[in-house]
Design a protein around this motif. Structure first.
Motif: not given
Length: 344
Positions: A10-12, A45-46, A51-54
């Protein structure tokens, strides 16, 4: 490392998109780099948030699955326990029902055994009673046969018993007359006993006398007629003495009119078989108090129907009043007491 790939990806992607956008807008290189870095940071961050949400969703699913699994296990255990409990209840009920049926069968068997025992005992008692009654009747028949041999009568005599004296007492009275030859016999309650004793005097061949006393004129006449038919009226007289209220022995009683008995003296044998006791307590009690002074020396008094309480009480009272008498009790069909004065 695999767990961090979404964050890096996501960052890339976001850094490339922001850098490409800045490049397209002809932004300075420094701004493009800055935008690219910021896009990468925001993407990281997103990605981390994703990942935290999953991870959170996964944990919730795992927790829900675990709870569901445990609930299913508890439900299965509960069902098994219920099944075991219901089975135990059914078995307990079946055992109780079996025990009740066994108890009922046992109680029924016990009742049948006890009933059979009672029936057997009843039958045994009936056999004993019947045998005793048959034996008694045989004894009475033998007594009557002896009586007829001792005192033959030209005509049949009425059946003894019931109101008349029984065969055993008649035989005793006839035998007493033949053996002791009493000069005067007074028979209170005239009837067959009067006729048999008159017949015994005829057989003994002496000049004795029987005086029958009856409160009922019809019975008195019937005794006279019977004596005439049997040819013993020369030895038997019958006095009709109605029952009257009078004072005898310190008591107010209903007894034979003493005026009709005034001439009776020197009585050797007194037979007390009257008046009837129905409805009057100790109806025969006045006999000895009224006639004691008219008895001869060594006289004998016979009280019939000693199986009755009244006669038993009469005998006890007489013996208490007149201790000079001795007594002998006979187990005749109706019972009898013989009271005797001492000889001279």
């Amino acid at each position: 490392m695999k767990s961090r790939l979404p964050v890096v990806g996501v960052a890339v992607i976001l850094a490339v998109l922001v850098g490409a956008l800045a490049w397209t807008l002809s932004a300075p290189i420094a701004a493009t780099i800055t935008a690219t870095v910021i896009g990468g940071v925001v993407g990281a961050i997103l990605g981390q948030a994703l990942m935290w949400s999953r991870a959170s969703v996964g944990r919730s699913a795992r927790i829900e699955h675990g709870v569901q699994h445990r609930l299913e296990g508890m439900r299965s255990i509960a069902e098994k326990r219920h099944e075991i409990l219901f089975k135990a209840i059914r078995e307990t009920r079946e055992r109780a029902a079996n025990a009740e049926r066994e108890a009922q069968r046992a109680a029924g068997a016990l009742y049948m055994r006890e009933s059979a025992k009672r029936t057997e005992q009843t039958l045994r008692d009936m056999r004993i009673s019947i045998n005793e009654k048959v034996d008694d009747q045989v004894v009475l028949l033998e007594d009557y046969m002896q009586l007829m041999r001792l005192v033959p009568m030209p005509l049949p005599m009425p059946r003894p018993g019931t109101w008349a004296a029984s065969e055993d007492l008649l035989l005793w009275l006839a035998g007493y007359v033949v053996e002791h030859r009493p000069s005067l016999v007074v028979d209170l309650g005239s009837g067959q006993s009067s006729v048999w004793m008159a017949g015994a005097m005829r057989v003994a061949g002496y000049d004795g006398r029987v005086i029958g006393v009856d409160h009922d004129a019809h019975f008195a006449e019937a005794t006279r007629v019977l004596a005439q038919r049997q040819g013993v009226d020369a030895w038997l007289s019958v006095i009709h003495a109605p029952l009257v209220a009078e004072d005898i022995g310190g008591r107010r009683v209903t007894w034979y009119d003493q005026g009709a008995l005034a001439d009776l003296t020197g009585i050797d044998l007194l037979c007390v078989d009257g008046p009837p006791g129905q409805g009057v307590a100790q109806a025969r009690w006045p006999a000895l108090p009224a006639l004691r002074d008219r008895l001869s020396v060594g006289a004998t008094v016979v009280l019939d129907d000693m199986i009755r309480r009244d006669e038993q009480e009469i005998a006890d009272d007489w013996l208490g009043r007149y201790p000079e008498f001795s007594v002998e009790r006979f187990a005749f069909e109706k019972g009898a007491a013989v009271l005797s004065l001492p000889p001279a």
